[in-house]
Scaffold this active site. Structure first.
Site, PDB file in Angstrom:
ATOM      1  N   LYS A 681       0.846  -1.196   0.000  1.00  0.00           N
ATOM      2  CA  LYS A 681       0.000   0.000   0.000  1.00  0.00           C
ATOM      3  C   LYS A 681       0.882   1.246   0.000  1.00  0.00           C
ATOM      4  CE  LYS A 681      -1.599   2.888   2.800  1.00  0.00           C
ATOM      5  NZ  LYS A 681      -1.597   4.128   2.019  1.00  0.00           N
ATOM      6  N   GLU A 762       9.531   2.159  11.234  1.00  0.00           N
ATOM      7  CA  GLU A 762      10.480   3.278  11.245  1.00  0.00           C
ATOM      8  C   GLU A 762       9.695   4.580  11.260  1.00  0.00           C
ATOM      9  OE1 GLU A 762      13.663   2.843   8.435  1.00  0.00           O
ATOM     10  OE2 GLU A 762      13.406   0.674   8.534  1.00  0.00           O
ATOM     11  N   CYS A 796      12.625  12.086   7.172  1.00  0.00           N
ATOM     12  CA  CYS A 796      12.590  11.767   8.610  1.00  0.00           C
ATOM     13  C   CYS A 796      13.944  12.072   9.240  1.00  0.00           C
ATOM     14  CB  CYS A 796      12.156  10.340   8.861  1.00  0.00           C
ATOM     15  SG  CYS A 796      12.917   9.175   7.763  1.00  0.00           S
ATOM     16  N   GLU A 893       7.503  17.020  15.855  1.00  0.00           N
ATOM     17  CA  GLU A 893       7.950  16.825  14.480  1.00  0.00           C
ATOM     18  C   GLU A 893       7.135  17.719  13.556  1.00  0.00           C
ATOM     19  OE1 GLU A 893       9.122  13.119  11.600  1.00  0.00           O
ATOM     20  OE2 GLU A 893       7.542  12.844  13.092  1.00  0.00           O
TER      21      GLU A 893
END
Ligand SMILES: Cc1cc2nc3c(=O)[nH]c(=O)nc-3n(C[C@H](O)[C@H](O)[C@H](O)COP(=O)(O)OP(=O)(O)OC[C@H]3O[C@@H](n4cnc5c(N)ncnc54)[C@H](O)[C@@H]3O)c2cc1C
Length: 1007
Positions: A681, A762, A796, A893
């Site tokens: 996906k 992750e 990231c 973040e």
């Protein structure tokens, strides 16, 4: 007999003459054999490579040290434990230094300054004039260069250009009454001669768009050249590293053709003979000059960046552009010497070398050709070869000395280069004047020495294929994995292919992409539209969206395919990965073009993503060959215990949009090569790339049902997959928010579930870089730009907290702001763009929300303005200062181009701040203190720590990537232990003892 062989005796005669004159010239300053500090340092450096490295590093950092304590601290750290003939004196200095730091600090500064003064002619024109006059009086000429290396902002480039114009005015005025005399006076080139580095005239030279960079450089260079034109001076463009070669030569052509400068000043450029393509370049430039009907000056050098070129090529897995053996460089220099002399008067050659053989060859060949001494010249570097310069002048040749002027800080890079050159094992000066090799040997024809050694071909010395066959892991030779080379956009044909691919892909937009389950292509319950974030009205494609039915079908199909696929040999599965890599290689330009259009990556970022995807295929294929063989646990008689691995089952691959091919591909192929089947996906925002990847998997020959694609939203398809009882493994990369939900959902077991679900997860980071007080700010600024704003901060690994130690922020932040201002914001399909759009409207709003928060709580140091006319989701890179470590901006973040600068009084505090977040993904340090580097290495808690470099851009195999705490579960993509996560280990033990008989050698049941 070759022409060269016939002139060899003449060359030797000439060379002997030069050596004799040098011998006789006792009062010339020398770079070797002196009893002063410099002489002793050179001597020690040549005898002890460790001392040399440490000493040069200390010299490099010294100008940035602001206190005596700091000077002594660094001296102790660099040289305290190094054994050298200086140890006694050094220990003494250090003992005094620990008690009264000011004494040795002052002494050291004074000595390094006097060392720099050997090679640097003066601080600026005025202070250099005394030395220039001395050179002139001794019968030589000069060319002046302003030390400055690469600039990071337009302001610095403007300053540099202004200093050049001022220098021109000053020199032309100061030398007004200097009149050449003697036999060469009639052919005298202009007296005032400047050498210019193009990198100092432009904040950012973009390899993917040299034309725009050239236009930018010309804005400043033309003013300098126009002034030179008015004053009757010469301008020479220095040649820097290989990446700038094409741009420099093109720039030279443009400049020479400029109608405003017609009949303009004498212009020159440099050819570096250590480059394999230098002879061809010289020929092409001569042909160009012939066609244009203009005379050019060419300075022929061997080249000053030999080590750098080798390192860059090795890191990028590019072919090495320089010759790898010294005689090849020397022989090529002589070949080009003959080419230039054969092309008089089209070219005025300047032979820049300190090698007496090289010089003798040029002088004798010129004589044989009947070229007059006024029609070419020799050049030497200031302070490096005074005796050679004087000898040549005495013999009646024109010699020009290259005289750098500037401050100590920008001069350090230059000084270290000269120190390296003087102590290099292969250098002529060392061989001739320090090691005192025989004159006959020094004057040998380099061609005869090439045959003594293997010739280099410039290919990187790696083998791509593993040849270890079926050996046990402990017996296998660990063949180095070779990373796919990234595209070199400095090459014109590469840029052309990229532009063509963008045009091709633009013609394929708006198509529909199906769900793929087994061999079936399904239209799905609905369609998702993927758009270009730089032009939101542009539709990239329509992608079929799955729902409960499709998820169930896909998992069922994958489950059935697992039966055969899990039994397929590791070798066959690895081969399919290699086929997939081949397909991506063949399509690499178009794949990158899709990324540029669908997710807003710049050319280089898009290419890096494709390269990483290819790397994952090759790396995991090789890794699986390693894992595919069982491992004998212990070598005992009478028993065989083999540990091997089996696949887990059906994997759900839930991928992000920010590395739309690499991460999707990496997680998928890791699952496939280990024998699992997958349901993929992709992220909604990059669903067309997901569909294209599926197409490649099928074309590569993965059997039907082994890989299935169900596109859709995370909330629907993602959640359904995670909760499905028949899913054994989930590989997810994305936000902490979604990652922790997946982690929790996967932990819930269903009555009919076979396996506990493994989650490879992750997540994000709140990554920090610490800038120490002694950091190299030129490097730090560039690293910060790349880490914080590369791909708009949407990695990231991106930098979002800049922790400055002491008062380094006062020097860093203004330079950083200027450097950001020079970044180009715009549509990423344009090759000049640095900053493209963020991924979508939701992301834009979220980032804008954080910027509003920052404005209300912190000091907005800079926000880059957006150019008019942009229609996509753009945000100018933004920097906040005076941010408290616990502020939301410093803890949450953001995933956008927003940087929070946090001050720390000292390094321990900086480390504490750095570690004080829930994340532990990437981190960085810029420091030149060995002790501080060691401390941070141990104490900074992140999965990937980068020292003195950018903190993004992990490379497969080289930087296994992944974090811990709330950044992930500790897995390392692209690392040696990654595939274990996709496998179950098993051990089979067989007793081979039959009624007391055990064979001496067992046959091992490995596949
Ligand atoms: C006036 C002047 C201007 C200069 N301008 C520039 C410039 O604009 N750009 C630039 O790059 N350089 C420039 N240089 C050249 C450079 O800085 C060095 O001084 C020069 O390369 C040293 O060459 P040499 O002939 O004096 O010494 P040599 O000792 O004969 O040659 C040393 C050179 O050989 C090459 N070399 C060393 N080891 C190897 C090896 N294993 N295999 C292959 N090649 C090897 C390297 O180029 C090295 O610098 C300039 C030099 C002078 C004198």
């Amino acid at each position: 007999m070759s022409q060269l062989a016939t002139i060899q005796p003449e060359i030797e005669k000439f060379g002997n003459q030069v050596f004799k004159l040098i011998e006789r010239d006792q009062d010339a300053p020398r770079v070797f054999g002196g009893s002063d500090l410099y002489g002793r340092l050179m001597d020690w450096a040549m005898r002890n490579p460790v001392f040399k490295t440490q000493m040069f590093r200390f010299v490099d950092v010294l100008p940035s040290l602001t206190s005596s304590d700091d000077v002594v601290k660094h001296l102790v750290e660099y040289l305290g434990n190094v054994k050298s003939p200086a140890s006694g004196a050094l220990r003494g200095a250090l003992t005094v230094g620990r008690l009264i730091p000011a004494i040795p600090a002052r002494l050291i500064r004074r000595n390094v300054l006097s060392m720099a003064n050997i090679f640097i002619c003066g601080k600026e024109g005025k202070s250099a004039l005394l030395n220039l006059r001395r050179i002139w009086r001794e019968g030589a000429r000069f060319t002046v260069d302003i030390l400055g290396e690469a600039v990071v902002s337009d302001r610095e480039a403007d300053d540099y250009a202004a200093r050049y114009r001022e220098l021109l005015d000053f020199l032309s005025d100061a030398t007004h009454y200097w009149k050449p005399e003697g036999p060469l006076a009639s052919s005298e080139p202009p007296l005032v001669n400047l050498s210019v580095k193009i990198s100092a005239l432009c904040a950012r030279i973009q390899p993917s768009d040299p034309q725009t960079s050239i236009a930018r450089i010309l804005l400043r260079l033309k003013q300098i050249v126009a002034r030179a034109n008015q004053l009757g001076a010469s301008i020479n463009l220095d040649m820097e590293h290989y990446g700038l070669k094409g741009t420099t030569l093109d720039l030279f052509k443009e400049l020479s053709k400029d109608p405003d400068l017609a009949n303009g000043p004498r212009l020159g450029f440099v050819i570096q003979a250590y480059l394999r393509d230098s002879h061809k370049d010289a020929e092409e430039m001569l042909n160009w000059a012939r066609r244009e009907g203009r005379q050019i000056t060419i300075r022929l050098v061997k080249g000053a960046y030999w080590d750098f070129e080798k390192v860059v090529a090795a890191q990028k897995t590019w072919d090495v552009p320089v010759y790898l053996s010294k005689p090849e460089t020397d022989a090529n220099y002589e070949r080009i010497t003959r080419l230039l002399l054969n092309n008089r008067p089209l070219v005025y050659p300047a032979f820049a070398s300190h090698n007496v053989r090289t010089i003798a060859h040029a002088a004798i060949y010129a004589k044989e050709q009947g070229t007059s001494r006024g029609d070419y010249e020799f050049q030497v570097l200031y302070g490096m070869a005074t005796p050679i310069r004087r000898a040549l002048v005495q013999l009646g040749y024109r010699v020009r000395e290259y005289c750098p002027v500037g401050e100590l800080v920008p001069g350090m890079a230059y000084l270290v280069r000269r120190l390296l050159e003087n102590t290099s094992n292969e250098g002529f000066l060392r061989a001739g004047f320090s090691e005192k090799r025989s004159i006959t040997d020094l004057l040998r024809d380099p061609v005869t020495q090439i045959s003594d050694r293997p010739q280099s071909n410039g290919k990187a010395p790696f083998s791509r294929k593993s040849e270890s066959g079926g050996l046990l892991p402990s017996h296998r030779v660990d063949t180095p994995f070779r990373n796919e080379p990234p595209l070199d956009f400095a090459v014109g044909s590469v840029r052309m292919k990229m532009a063509n691919a963008l045009a091709t892909v633009s013609g394929k937009l708006g198509l529909s992409y199906p769900i793929v389950i087994g061999r079936k292509e399904l239209p799905g319950a609905a369609q998702m539209v993927s758009i270009n974030p730089a032009h939101p009205r542009q539709v990239i494609g329509h992608v079929a969206q799955g729902a409960t039915r499709e998820v169930a079908m896909a998992v069922d199909t994958a489950r059935k395919a697992f039966v055969a696929w899990s039994k397929t040999s590791a070798e066959s599965r690895s081969k399919l990965l290699e086929r997939l890599a081949d397909k991506m290689r063949a399509d690499r330009y178009e794949l990158a073009a899709w990324e540029i259009l669908e997710v807003g990556k710049t050319w280089a970022e898009a290419d890096a993503d494709v390269v990483e995807a290819i790397d994952f295929c090759i790396f995991y294929a090789e890794e699986m060959r390693r894992f595919g063989h069982g491992r004998l646990t212990q070598n005992l008689p009478g028993e065989i215990s083999i540990e091997n691995y089996v696949p887990r089952g059906v994997a759900a691959i839930i991928a992000p949009w920010n590395f739309p091919l690499a991460i999707l591909c990496g997680m998928t192929v890791a699952a496939l090569v280990t024998g699992n089947t997958v349901v993929i996906k992709p992220a909604e925002q990059s669903s067309v790339i997901g569909a294209l990847f599926m197409k490649l998997l099928r074309e590569a020959g993965f059997p039907d049902g082994v890989a299935n694609l169900v596109s859709g939203t995370g909330e629907s398809v993602g959640s359904l997959l995670v909760a499905h009882p028949d899913i054994d493994l989930i590989a997810f990369t994305g936000s902490r928010e979604v990652g922790t939900i997946i982690w929790g959902t996967a932990a819930i077991t269903h009555p009919d579930q076979r396996n506990l679900k493994k989650v490879i997860c992750e997540m994000g980071g709140k990554n920090a870089a610490i800038i120490d007080t002694d950091a190299d700010l030129d490097e730090a600024v560039l690293g910060i730009l790349q880490s914080a704003f590369g791909y708009q901060g949407q990695k990231c690994s991106a930098l979002s907290r800049l922790i400055t130690v002491g008062n380094v922020n006062q020097r860093l932040v203004p330079r950083l702001k200027d450097a950001i201002a020079a970044l180009k914001i715009g549509p990423p399909e344009h090759p000049d763009t640095d900053i493209g759009p963020v991924i979508d409207q939701a992301s834009l709003e979220k980032i804008q929300g954080y910027i509003a928060l920052g404005k209300s709580e912190h000091h907005l140091a800079y926000q880059a303005p957006l150019p008019a006319g942009l229609e996509g989701y753009y945000i100018g890179p933004t920097v906040f200062t005076e941010v408290a470590p616990g502020a939301r901006l410093a803890q949450e973040e953001i995933f956008g181009p927003v940087l929070a600068v946090i001050g720390a009084k000292d390094l321990p505090t900086a480390i504490q701040i750095a570690n004080n977040t829930p994340f532990a993904l990437t981190g960085g340090l810029y420091s030149r203190s060995p002790d501080n580097i060691d401390r941070v290495r141990v104490e900074f808690q992140v999965g990937n720590l980068y020292i003195n470099r950018a903190i993004t851009g992990a490379i497969v195999g080289r930087h296994p990537f992944g974090g811990f705490k709330m950044s992930g579960a500790g897995t390392k993509a692209g690392g040696k232990d990654y595939l274990v996560n996709f496998l179950f280990p098993r051990v089979v033990t067989e007793n081979t003892l039959r009624h007391g008989f055990a064979p001496e050698t067992e046959t091992l049941p490995f596949n």
